[in-house]
Design a protein around this motif. Structure first.
Motif, PDB file in Angstrom:
ATOM      1  N   LEU A 175     -25.298 -40.920  52.145  1.00 23.27           N
ATOM      2  CA  LEU A 175     -24.718 -42.148  51.783  1.00 23.27           C
ATOM      3  C   LEU A 175     -23.271 -42.435  52.369  1.00 23.27           C
ATOM      4  CD1 LEU A 175     -25.939 -42.565  48.047  1.00 23.27           C
ATOM      5  CD2 LEU A 175     -27.041 -43.536  50.002  1.00 23.27           C
ATOM      6  N   LEU A 248     -38.974 -41.267  57.247  1.00 24.02           N
ATOM      7  CA  LEU A 248     -39.899 -41.539  56.516  1.00 24.02           C
ATOM      8  C   LEU A 248     -41.208 -41.861  56.806  1.00 24.02           C
ATOM      9  CD1 LEU A 248     -37.248 -43.453  53.918  1.00 24.02           C
ATOM     10  CD2 LEU A 248     -38.055 -40.974  53.744  1.00 24.02           C
ATOM     11  N   ARG A 252     -46.678 -36.168  56.367  1.00 26.92           N
ATOM     12  CA  ARG A 252     -46.088 -35.242  55.190  1.00 26.92           C
ATOM     13  C   ARG A 252     -46.914 -33.751  55.728  1.00 26.92           C
ATOM     14  NH1 ARG A 252     -45.132 -36.066  50.060  1.00 26.92           N
ATOM     15  NH2 ARG A 252     -47.180 -35.843  49.334  1.00 26.92           N
ATOM     16  N   PRO A 258     -50.651 -30.495  44.060  1.00 26.35           N
ATOM     17  CA  PRO A 258     -50.810 -28.925  44.364  1.00 26.35           C
ATOM     18  C   PRO A 258     -52.213 -28.663  44.329  1.00 26.35           C
ATOM     19  CG  PRO A 258     -49.589 -29.352  42.425  1.00 26.35           C
ATOM     20  CD  PRO A 258     -49.690 -30.587  43.024  1.00 26.35           C
TER      21      PRO A 258
ATOM     22  N   GLU B  33     -46.695 -26.331  42.510  1.00 25.69           N
ATOM     23  CA  GLU B  33     -46.154 -27.805  42.995  1.00 25.69           C
ATOM     24  C   GLU B  33     -44.838 -27.415  43.705  1.00 25.69           C
ATOM     25  OE1 GLU B  33     -45.927 -31.925  40.716  1.00 25.69           O
ATOM     26  OE2 GLU B  33     -44.860 -30.066  39.932  1.00 25.69           O
ATOM     27  N   HIS B 204     -30.442 -32.912  50.529  1.00 23.77           N
ATOM     28  CA  HIS B 204     -29.579 -34.300  50.430  1.00 23.77           C
ATOM     29  C   HIS B 204     -30.507 -35.197  51.523  1.00 23.77           C
ATOM     30  CE1 HIS B 204     -28.280 -32.125  53.917  1.00 23.77           C
ATOM     31  NE2 HIS B 204     -27.930 -33.316  54.665  1.00 23.77           N
ATOM     32  N   LEU B 206     -33.569 -36.987  52.588  1.00 31.02           N
ATOM     33  CA  LEU B 206     -34.749 -37.690  51.911  1.00 31.02           C
ATOM     34  C   LEU B 206     -36.001 -37.481  52.711  1.00 31.02           C
ATOM     35  CD1 LEU B 206     -35.810 -39.036  49.402  1.00 31.02           C
ATOM     36  CD2 LEU B 206     -35.335 -41.137  50.545  1.00 31.02           C
ATOM     37  N   ALA B 207     -35.947 -37.513  54.013  1.00 25.23           N
ATOM     38  CA  ALA B 207     -37.087 -37.487  54.861  1.00 25.23           C
ATOM     39  C   ALA B 207     -37.498 -35.873  54.809  1.00 25.23           C
ATOM     40  CB  ALA B 207     -36.684 -37.564  56.432  1.00 25.23           C
ATOM     41  N   ARG B 210     -39.322 -35.368  51.372  1.00 23.91           N
ATOM     42  CA  ARG B 210     -40.463 -36.208  51.204  1.00 23.91           C
ATOM     43  C   ARG B 210     -41.622 -35.336  51.992  1.00 23.91           C
ATOM     44  NH1 ARG B 210     -42.710 -38.548  55.209  1.00 23.91           N
ATOM     45  NH2 ARG B 210     -44.440 -40.026  55.060  1.00 23.91           N
ATOM     46  N   ALA B 211     -41.250 -34.896  53.087  1.00 24.63           N
ATOM     47  CA  ALA B 211     -42.291 -34.180  53.812  1.00 24.63           C
ATOM     48  C   ALA B 211     -42.789 -33.021  53.036  1.00 24.63           C
ATOM     49  CB  ALA B 211     -41.645 -33.677  55.074  1.00 24.63           C
ATOM     50  N   VAL B 212     -42.090 -32.156  52.097  1.00 26.68           N
ATOM     51  CA  VAL B 212     -42.655 -31.017  51.531  1.00 26.68           C
ATOM     52  C   VAL B 212     -43.177 -31.150  50.195  1.00 26.68           C
ATOM     53  CG1 VAL B 212     -41.548 -29.285  53.335  1.00 26.68           C
ATOM     54  CG2 VAL B 212     -40.297 -30.080  50.968  1.00 26.68           C
ATOM     55  N   SER B 213     -42.651 -32.251  49.468  1.00 34.66           N
ATOM     56  CA  SER B 213     -42.632 -32.375  47.955  1.00 34.66           C
ATOM     57  C   SER B 213     -43.956 -33.143  47.582  1.00 34.66           C
ATOM     58  CB  SER B 213     -41.367 -32.892  47.525  1.00 34.66           C
ATOM     59  OG  SER B 213     -40.259 -32.515  47.708  1.00 34.66           O
ATOM     60  N   HIS B 214     -44.550 -32.642  46.589  1.00 31.53           N
ATOM     61  CA  HIS B 214     -45.499 -33.299  45.750  1.00 31.53           C
ATOM     62  C   HIS B 214     -44.771 -34.476  45.124  1.00 31.53           C
ATOM     63  CE1 HIS B 214     -47.281 -29.353  46.643  1.00 31.53           C
ATOM     64  NE2 HIS B 214     -48.431 -29.938  46.934  1.00 31.53           N
ATOM     65  N   ALA B 230     -44.339 -38.407  45.315  1.00 34.76           N
ATOM     66  CA  ALA B 230     -43.378 -38.480  46.358  1.00 34.76           C
ATOM     67  C   ALA B 230     -43.678 -40.001  47.202  1.00 34.76           C
ATOM     68  CB  ALA B 230     -43.502 -37.559  47.672  1.00 34.76           C
ATOM     69  N   GLU B 231     -44.913 -40.113  47.569  1.00 39.04           N
ATOM     70  CA  GLU B 231     -45.326 -41.460  48.442  1.00 39.04           C
ATOM     71  C   GLU B 231     -45.048 -42.522  47.522  1.00 39.04           C
ATOM     72  OE1 GLU B 231     -44.787 -40.751  51.415  1.00 39.04           O
ATOM     73  OE2 GLU B 231     -46.774 -41.058  52.519  1.00 39.04           O
ATOM     74  N   LEU B 234     -41.457 -43.318  46.785  1.00 40.36           N
ATOM     75  CA  LEU B 234     -40.743 -44.254  48.017  1.00 40.36           C
ATOM     76  C   LEU B 234     -40.991 -45.342  48.433  1.00 40.36           C
ATOM     77  CD1 LEU B 234     -39.722 -40.917  50.125  1.00 40.36           C
ATOM     78  CD2 LEU B 234     -38.529 -41.795  47.961  1.00 40.36           C
ATOM     79  N   LEU B 245     -30.762 -44.492  49.240  1.00 38.72           N
ATOM     80  CA  LEU B 245     -31.007 -43.131  50.070  1.00 38.72           C
ATOM     81  C   LEU B 245     -32.153 -43.578  51.222  1.00 38.72           C
ATOM     82  CD1 LEU B 245     -31.084 -40.776  46.933  1.00 38.72           C
ATOM     83  CD2 LEU B 245     -29.452 -40.647  49.074  1.00 38.72           C
ATOM     84  N   VAL B 249     -31.638 -43.460  55.530  1.00 37.83           N
ATOM     85  CA  VAL B 249     -32.508 -42.292  56.562  1.00 37.83           C
ATOM     86  C   VAL B 249     -32.726 -43.258  57.831  1.00 37.83           C
ATOM     87  CG1 VAL B 249     -34.434 -41.397  56.866  1.00 37.83           C
ATOM     88  CG2 VAL B 249     -33.681 -41.212  54.721  1.00 37.83           C
TER      89      VAL B 249
END
Lengths: 258, 259
Positions: A175, A248, A252, A258, B33, B204, B206-207, B210-214, B230-231, B234, B245, B249
């Protein structure tokens, strides 16, 4: 487009280094443009910044040439520099006002009172709230983003025509990074200043710069208008750099659960 | 199955400003997870990581990890249980003894957790290095002479050595170049599948998160202000912070309109 400076087959080798940090680099920096130089660690991007800012360490071997279109730049006056860590520009034992007054009076024939008034105006220009109070404050009393604004005020104090920003937003959270990028854009627009923006982040380069130069292994890979280079890179290395960069809309790496 | 369940964590740092680093934080992570944790600097992310890793003590709250009353453990009980949660930090250089070798650092983790008899340790360390994509030939190299990406792989090998259930990854890929970061993220995803690991992935960017998080949790001023898949989160952010945030990006193939 008039050029401000031209690097002509510039090769830079640090003392004791086996390989040059910059090899046979030819590029023009246009007056008034925002040029981003993008590369990964060891690409030579910071060496290019230092070479243009006249900040290469003593003993560095340099071949080729940097040609300036006007008279050679006067150090501390015609080129301003900002680094990743504002602490590199700010002495913890000096107030913000002392930095700026010194930064103004060293190159310019100004009385103390006049320098102080200009210092306050500089802080207002980089959007530091309550500039009068900030002049009396110490560097540690500011957040990382505010300290970087002060470092920028110091860099532009003498009215340089070139501002060199070497990873100046890399240590900041996203930010604050966006705010500093907006500030750089605004300062360049208002003062007609040329910006050399060194970054490892090609996406960030694309949002700020008019043109982007990609460096890899001390060499220039490709240079072009930012929108074209990001949308239609010509070199495989640039494509790889863009492919590694996530946004974004990137695929993914995990499923929804999971 | 819930692996980690934290309830009402609070921590205030003493001093003039009495910063509430954690203000009634609750979160859960299922086995296998990845929960992404994002927020501006100073929001309390790292304090939360340190509290969960038992490197800092909260003023209030409870944590259940793998069926254990995690914050109540102490002494030998904690030493024995600690292997369940391991941590990887941003700067691998600072996380190793200056003279540690890659193999030595991993073997040391095996020794501390008493999982492998001494004579089998070098072989086990080499296997772990292979598992994180490093040649066992690197085992004798000082960690300090490795590249940033290699160092972070050694840090990951050391973290998985005691067969943890949860890794807390505190800005673990933030200092890496994009191409190196992409490969380390692939490694983390592969290890998760192979080992059934859960991750608390603090970042920090976000991209990347997002790519690795459930699921993703958003933190601000010591509080978790929203959590969701995640999806879904966002595409429908509930808080002004998350909207900012998202806007921060840079989009790669869309030039932002000039300001």
């Amino acid at each position: 487009m008039t050029s401000l400076a031209t690097c002509d087959r510039l090769t830079v080798r640090y003392p004791g280094a086996a390989r040059p940090a910059l090899a046979d680099l030819t590029l023009a920096l246009h007056a008034g443009e925002k040029l981003a130089v993008v590369g990964e660690s060891g690409s030579g991007k910071s060496t290019l910044a230092r070479a243009l800012a006249g900040l290469l360490p003593v003993g560095t071997a340099l071949s080729g040439a940097i040609r300036w279109s006007g008279p050679p730049p006067r150090p501390g006056r015609d080129i301003g520099t900002v680094f990743q860590d504002p602490g590199a520009s700010l002495d913890p034992l000096l107030t913000v006002g002392a930095h700026l007054v010194e930064g103004l009076r060293a190159p310019l024939p100004l009385g103390r009172a006049e320098a102080r008034a200009r210092a306050a105006a500089l802080l207002a220009r980089v959007h530091i709230p309550d500039p009068e109070r900030a002049l009396a404050a110490w560097p540690h009393q500011f957040s990382g983003g505010q300290a970087q604004r002060i470092a920028i005020a110091l860099a532009i104090a003498a009215g340089p025509h070139l501002l060199v920003a070497d990873e100046a937003t890399s240590a900041l959270d996203v930010l604050v990074q966006a705010e500093i990028v907006a500030l750089l854009r605004e300062l360049c627009r208002d003062a007609g200043m040329t910006l050399l923006f060194i970054t490892h982040d090609i996406a960030l380069a694309g949002t700020l710069a008019d043109r982007v130069a990609v460096l890899h292994d001390a060499r220039l890979v490709e240079i072009g208008p930012a929108a074209r280079l990001l949308a239609a890179p010509r070199e495989p290395y640039t494509r790889a750099l863009l492919a590694a960069q996530l946004d974004l809309a990137s695929p993914r790496l995990v499923g929804t659960r999971p | 199955m819930t692996l980690l369940d934290a309830r009402g964590l609070a921590k205030t740092y003493p001093g003039e400003r009495r910063i509430r680093a954690l203000d009634d934080v609750s979160l859960s992570i299922a086995a296998g997870e990845t929960l992404g944790l994002i927020g501006p600097s100073g929001c309390g992310k790292s304090t939360l990581a340190r509290v969960l890793a038992r490197l800092a003590t909260p003023d209030a709250g409870s944590v259940r990890l793998d069926g254990l009353d995690w914050l109540a453990l102490s002494g030998a009980g904690l030493r024995h249980a600690r292997r369940r949660l391991q941590m990887v930090f941003q700067d691998p250089a600072a996380a190793f003894h200056p003279r540690a070798t890659a193999g030595g650092a991993v073997a040391d983790a095996l020794r501390i957790h008493r999982l492998v008899p001494r004579r089998d340790r070098p072989e086990a360390a080499a296997a772990l290095l292979r598992q994180v994509g490093l040649s066992p030939d690197l085992a004798r190299r000082p960690v300090a002479t490795l590249s940033g990406g290699q160092r972070q792989r050694v840090a990951i090998a050391r973290a998985i050595a005691p067969r943890p259930r949860l890794l807390v990854l505190d800005e673990a890929v933030s200092a890496l170049d994009a191409s190196v970061r992409a490969r380390v993220l692939d490694l983390l995803v592969r290890l998760q599948a192979e080992l059934g690991l859960a991750y608390l992935f603090i970042g920090h960017d976000l991209a990347v998160v997002r790519a690795v998080s459930h699921r993703i949790a958003v933190m601000d001023a010591g509080q978790i202000i929203e959590t969701g898949p995640a999806e879904a989160l966002l595409s429908d952010p509930g808080s002004p912070l998350l909207r900012r945030l998202i806007a921060a990006v840079p989009a790669l193939h869309r030039k932002d309109p000039p300001v």
